[in-house]
Design an enzyme around this catalytic site. Structure first.
Site, PDB file in Angstrom:
ATOM      1  CE  LYS A 138      21.439  76.103   9.294  1.00  0.00           C
ATOM      2  NZ  LYS A 138      21.350  77.450   8.485  1.00  0.00           N
ATOM      3  N   PRO A 178      17.304  85.830  11.262  1.00  0.00           N
ATOM      4  CG  PRO A 178      17.374  86.638   9.248  1.00  0.00           C
ATOM      5  CD  PRO A 178      17.692  85.468   9.994  1.00  0.00           C
TER       6      PRO A 178
END
Length: 336
Positions: A267, A110
């Site tokens: 990640k 987001p």
């Protein structure tokens, strides 16, 4: 955003104060430091749709006890994920203010990582976010909505990056010309300047040269961030292979666009392919660190590689033979 407001007991009035844009430091925070919000649920009735699901209730309870989620809300951050990047920024100084840095944030929704990057590179930094999910970007962040695994989306991002670099170099060139137009020099003499028209003509010529150079050197990005994860299936091997595929896509993009001495953060889901990825990163970067941030939940299988100072003479193609991962055409970009 300063840690002082987190170390003292919070008051409700803090919610209306303007957010301090200084980057947070991340020392352990006692539970007494936080105002604990309560969540009200509708009273049960005969309509099952009005009853809160158990998973929703569990998520609310976990969020209400999560100190990082509460701190993110108080500090005006998009999500608790911002603290993961803030920890890495404190430890490795990925971003530098007033350096006209260009940052690409893959899987930005987001927007919390983009918030941190924009704040850390202020006032001249440029942050470009890409995500499959629609999201309102933070103010000052440019975004592209699309699947990053698509070649068309990657080319769009590269063109955007080149435009940002062109504007950066034009700005730097104009500053140089502004310095040259000074009438005072070291010995107190007067420098004879050309006419205004001559100066504008020279400036226009410089900008034409920059336009011609555009695209000749793609390595213009200072930091590439990848917070992408595929939609999880619950099958560990498949989820790990999917995360390795996204890391490979991000690393390929970084190999093409990251300037020498640039940094890369990705990640991934922990699994058997971790060491192979680390070997590739060590060939391409001077230093590689594995990170499990304090703000990452203990039960989560996510981890991060922080690769510092990209080597100028090594590309991903040079070490691609070392990198064997499962190809999966159904992998979807996004954030979990």
């Amino acid at each position: 955003m300063s840690l002082s407001c987190l170390r003292a007991p919070l008051r409700l009035a803090a919610a209306v104060r303007p957010v301090n844009r200084t980057l947070l430091s991340l020392s352990p925070l006692p539970s007494s430091c936080f105002f604990r919000p309560t969540f009200t649920t509708p009273s049960p009735n005969n309509n099952p749709q009005s009853r809160p699901s158990s998973s929703s209730s569990q998520w609310k309870q976990r969020q209400s006890r999560d100190r990082f989620a509460l701190a993110a809300r108080v500090q005006g951050l998009r999500s608790r994920a911002a603290f993961k990047l803030l920890e890495m920024q404190e430890k490795y100084s990925l971003f530098r203010p007033r350096r006209n840095q260009i940052v690409v944030d893959l899987g930005y929704a987001p927007g919390s990582w983009s918030q941190v990057a924009l704040d850390a590179t202020a006032p001249d930094g440029k942050v470009i976010g890409i995500d499959l999910l629609p999201a309102q970007p933070p103010k000052g962040v440019s975004t592209i909505q699309g699947n990053f695994l698509s070649k068309a989306v990657q080319e769009m991002c590269k063109n955007f990056v080149l435009e940002a670099d062109l504007k950066r170099r034009k700005m730097e060139r104009r500053r140089e010309w502004a310095a040259k137009k000074s009438i005072e020099i070291d010995e107190g003499e007067v420098e004879e300047r050309g006419s205004y028209i001559d100066l504008e003509r020279r400036s226009a010529q410089q900008e034409e040269e920059l336009e011609q150079e555009k695209g000749m050197n793609m390595r213009v990005v200072d930091v590439v961030l990848s917070d992408m994860l595929m939609n999880t299936s619950g099958i560990s091997l498949r989820d790990h292979a999917g995360s390795m595929e996204l890391c490979k896509a991000a690393l390929t993009f970084a190999s093409e666009t990251l300037k020498p001495d640039g940094h890369f953060v990705c990640k991934y889901y922990e699994g058997s392919g971790d060491d192979e990825l680390k070997m590739v990163l060590k060939k391409m970067f001077a230093k590689v660190h594995r990170e499990k941030p304090m703000s990452s939940r203990k039960e989560s299988r996510e981890a991060f590689y922080v690769a510092l100072r990209r080597r100028e003479d090594v590309t991903f193609e040079h070490v691609d033979g070392m990198y064997k991962i499962l190809q999966d055409g159904e992998v979807v970009c996004g954030i979990v």
